[in-house]
Design a protein around this motif. Structure first.
Motif, PDB file in Angstrom:
ATOM      1  N   GLU A  79       0.777  -1.132   0.142  1.00  0.00           N
ATOM      2  CA  GLU A  79       0.128  -0.060  -0.057  1.00  0.00           C
ATOM      3  C   GLU A  79       0.685   1.290  -0.097  1.00  0.00           C
ATOM      4  O   GLU A  79       0.640   2.386  -0.603  1.00  0.00           O
ATOM      5  CB  GLU A  79      -0.891  -0.040   1.152  1.00  0.00           C
ATOM      6  N   LEU A  80       1.987   1.249   0.750  1.00  0.00           N
ATOM      7  CA  LEU A  80       2.684   2.308   0.745  1.00  0.00           C
ATOM      8  C   LEU A  80       3.589   2.448  -0.682  1.00  0.00           C
ATOM      9  O   LEU A  80       3.539   3.637  -1.111  1.00  0.00           O
ATOM     10  CB  LEU A  80       3.843   2.042   1.969  1.00  0.00           C
ATOM     11  N   LYS A  81       3.984   1.523  -1.176  1.00  0.00           N
ATOM     12  CA  LYS A  81       4.445   1.735  -2.712  1.00  0.00           C
ATOM     13  C   LYS A  81       3.534   2.113  -3.621  1.00  0.00           C
ATOM     14  O   LYS A  81       3.893   2.973  -4.623  1.00  0.00           O
ATOM     15  CB  LYS A  81       5.028   0.219  -3.081  1.00  0.00           C
ATOM     16  N   ARG A  82       2.227   1.852  -3.415  1.00  0.00           N
ATOM     17  CA  ARG A  82       1.099   2.051  -4.441  1.00  0.00           C
ATOM     18  C   ARG A  82       0.969   3.739  -4.121  1.00  0.00           C
ATOM     19  O   ARG A  82       1.063   4.545  -5.293  1.00  0.00           O
ATOM     20  CB  ARG A  82      -0.038   1.261  -4.068  1.00  0.00           C
ATOM     21  N   MET A  83       1.041   4.116  -3.090  1.00  0.00           N
ATOM     22  CA  MET A  83       0.830   5.579  -2.670  1.00  0.00           C
ATOM     23  C   MET A  83       1.852   6.326  -2.988  1.00  0.00           C
ATOM     24  O   MET A  83       1.749   7.346  -3.541  1.00  0.00           O
ATOM     25  CB  MET A  83       0.556   5.580  -0.992  1.00  0.00           C
ATOM     26  N   PHE A  84       3.094   5.980  -2.903  1.00  0.00           N
ATOM     27  CA  PHE A  84       4.372   6.713  -3.470  1.00  0.00           C
ATOM     28  C   PHE A  84       4.221   6.893  -4.994  1.00  0.00           C
ATOM     29  O   PHE A  84       4.546   7.783  -5.573  1.00  0.00           O
ATOM     30  CB  PHE A  84       5.463   5.746  -3.113  1.00  0.00           C
ATOM     31  N   ASP A  85       4.055   5.686  -5.771  1.00  0.00           N
ATOM     32  CA  ASP A  85       3.685   5.618  -7.286  1.00  0.00           C
ATOM     33  C   ASP A  85       2.891   6.682  -7.689  1.00  0.00           C
ATOM     34  O   ASP A  85       2.787   7.258  -8.653  1.00  0.00           O
ATOM     35  CB  ASP A  85       3.686   3.987  -7.672  1.00  0.00           C
ATOM     36  N   GLU A  86       1.744   6.858  -6.942  1.00  0.00           N
ATOM     37  CA  GLU A  86       0.433   7.782  -7.097  1.00  0.00           C
ATOM     38  C   GLU A  86       0.681   9.107  -6.745  1.00  0.00           C
ATOM     39  O   GLU A  86      -0.140   9.913  -6.729  1.00  0.00           O
ATOM     40  CB  GLU A  86      -0.639   6.830  -6.747  1.00  0.00           C
ATOM     41  N   ASN A  87       1.873   9.287  -5.972  1.00  0.00           N
ATOM     42  CA  ASN A  87       2.107  10.598  -5.537  1.00  0.00           C
ATOM     43  C   ASN A  87       1.002  10.979  -4.648  1.00  0.00           C
ATOM     44  O   ASN A  87       0.391  12.332  -4.270  1.00  0.00           O
ATOM     45  CB  ASN A  87       2.328  11.831  -6.381  1.00  0.00           C
ATOM     46  N   ALA A  88       0.687  10.074  -3.667  1.00  0.00           N
ATOM     47  CA  ALA A  88      -0.568  10.167  -2.892  1.00  0.00           C
ATOM     48  C   ALA A  88       0.122  11.350  -1.647  1.00  0.00           C
ATOM     49  O   ALA A  88       1.205  11.227  -1.299  1.00  0.00           O
ATOM     50  CB  ALA A  88      -0.891   8.965  -2.135  1.00  0.00           C
ATOM     51  N   ARG A  89      -0.841  12.126  -1.108  1.00  0.00           N
ATOM     52  CA  ARG A  89      -0.659  13.100  -0.352  1.00  0.00           C
ATOM     53  C   ARG A  89      -1.395  13.078   1.073  1.00  0.00           C
ATOM     54  O   ARG A  89      -1.641  13.961   1.629  1.00  0.00           O
ATOM     55  CB  ARG A  89      -0.864  14.493  -0.962  1.00  0.00           C
ATOM     56  N   ASP A  90      -1.930  11.953   1.380  1.00  0.00           N
ATOM     57  CA  ASP A  90      -2.493  11.617   2.444  1.00  0.00           C
ATOM     58  C   ASP A  90      -1.404  11.374   3.834  1.00  0.00           C
ATOM     59  O   ASP A  90      -1.132  10.166   4.098  1.00  0.00           O
ATOM     60  CB  ASP A  90      -3.438  10.298   2.360  1.00  0.00           C
ATOM     61  N   ALA A  91      -1.041  12.480   4.099  1.00  0.00           N
ATOM     62  CA  ALA A  91       0.041  12.169   5.213  1.00  0.00           C
ATOM     63  C   ALA A  91      -0.204  11.532   6.249  1.00  0.00           C
ATOM     64  O   ALA A  91       0.736  10.663   6.859  1.00  0.00           O
ATOM     65  CB  ALA A  91       0.514  13.661   5.640  1.00  0.00           C
TER      66      ALA A  91
END
Length: 347
Positions: free
Chosen positions: A101-113
């Motif tokens: 999930e962390l890898k996916r969020m990084f790839d998608e440039n997620a901003r949910d800090a």
């Protein structure tokens, strides 16, 4: 001779143990020695002077040289949680899901800090497991990308040491680094040497925090190139010749001087792990990397790193060292010598 040395040190400990408050070395109210360090330095100097009179054969016989001695990593130095257990109620499968999930969020440039922070804290066990298993740095960057971002590194460092490095560094930027620089300004009178050049460039608008670190390197006569490597000011990570970088964490300065560089990169194990950092953030990230990645301080810049660790980040273990190999005496004695001769970091 080795047994005599141990006997002498044990004998010398006794009075300092009985009068610990009188003998101990302190910096900013924190103990940076064990209470007998200055006496130890003098005693070791006497022993060294004696050994200089011995022949090479006598030295080998007295010191008992061994070829199979191996260096051991100092996993827990300054750490409170270097090898964490799997959290209660957590399984390896759950940890893997959170990692993905962390890898996916990084790839998608997620901003949910908040979600990123929660997942990073919850997977701390797996991060440490991978780091201590000696994974290649390129693999760690792929598997834990947020670990090599400013906030992810800070969170891991906090879980590992119990220290909020950002808070301590920000406080020191406002006060302690300025005092360090002011101290050296009063001590330095020759504008033609390295220290004088650093001060002149700082007065012309250079970064004061970086200048303080450069002055510490100069004072301890350490190798700046083991910490700071200059490249072209327009260079990007793929253009850096990483084979020429130190294997230990270092700052790649984009420009002729770290005092005036607009941006920096940080490399670990000759891999660029973070780009586009200002020099202050790069310094913070570099020191974090020594702890997060379980890397010992290279002896060439050990005193400066230990000074930053103890006096700026307030990590003051009572025992041990993070230096990759021991020198004669103890690194923190040199630090104490500096702070006890006019450099006041307590006000």
């Amino acid at each position: 001779m080795a047994s005599n040395t141990r006997w002498s040190l044990e004998t010398e400990k006794r009075p300092s143990a009985e009068r610990r408050e009188s003998f101990r070395n302190e910096i900013e109210g924190q103990v940076v020695g064990t209470g007998y360090d200055s006496l130890t330095k003098q005693l070791l100097s006497c022993i060294d002077n004696y050994r200089r009179l011995q022949s090479p054969l006598q030295k080998r016989q007295s010191e008992g040289e061994t070829n199979d001695a191996k260096k051991r990593r100092k996993d827990s130095y300054g750490c409170i949680n270097s090898e964490p257990e799997l959290p209660a109620g957590e399984t390896k499968s759950m940890q893997k899901q959170k990692q993905e999930e962390l890898k996916r969020m990084f790839d998608e440039n997620a901003r949910d800090a908040k979600t990123i922070e929660r997942l990073m804290v919850e997977t701390f066990h797996s991060q440490r497991r991978d780091i201590l298993s000696s994974k290649e740095m390129e693999d760690l960057v792929k598997e834990w990308p947020f670990l090599f971002q400013e906030n992810g590194s800070r969170l891991h460092f906090r879980e590992l040491t119990g220290v909020d490095i950002t808070l301590n560094f920000d406080e020191s930027t406002e006060t302690k680094f300025k005092r360090i620089l002011r101290y050296f300004q009063f001590q330095q009178s020759d504008p033609t040497n390295t220290a004088g050049a650093v001060l002149s460039q700082t007065l012309a608008g250079g970064d004061e925090t970086c200048a303080a670190v450069l002055m510490l390197l100069t004072h301890f006569r350490e190798k700046q190139e083991k910490m700071l490597v200059a490249v072209d000011d327009t260079a990007i990570a793929s253009e850096v010749d990483v084979k020429n970088l130190p294997s230990t964490p270092c700052i790649v300065v984009c420009g002729n001087s770290p005092l005036t560089a607009k941006t920096c990169m940080v490399a670990v194990d000759q891999v660029i792990v973070n780009e586009q950092l200002p020099i202050i953030k790069a310094l913070q990230f570099m020191l974090c990397s020594y702890y997060v990645q379980n890397i010992d301080y290279p002896v060439e810049i050990a005193a400066t790193l230990e000074f930053l660790q103890r006096c700026i980040f307030k990590i003051n273990p009572d025992k041990g060292t993070k230096v990759e190999r021991k020198e004669k005496g103890h690194i923190y004695i040199y630090i104490y010598a500096l702070t006890s001769h006019g450099l006041n970091l307590t006000e």
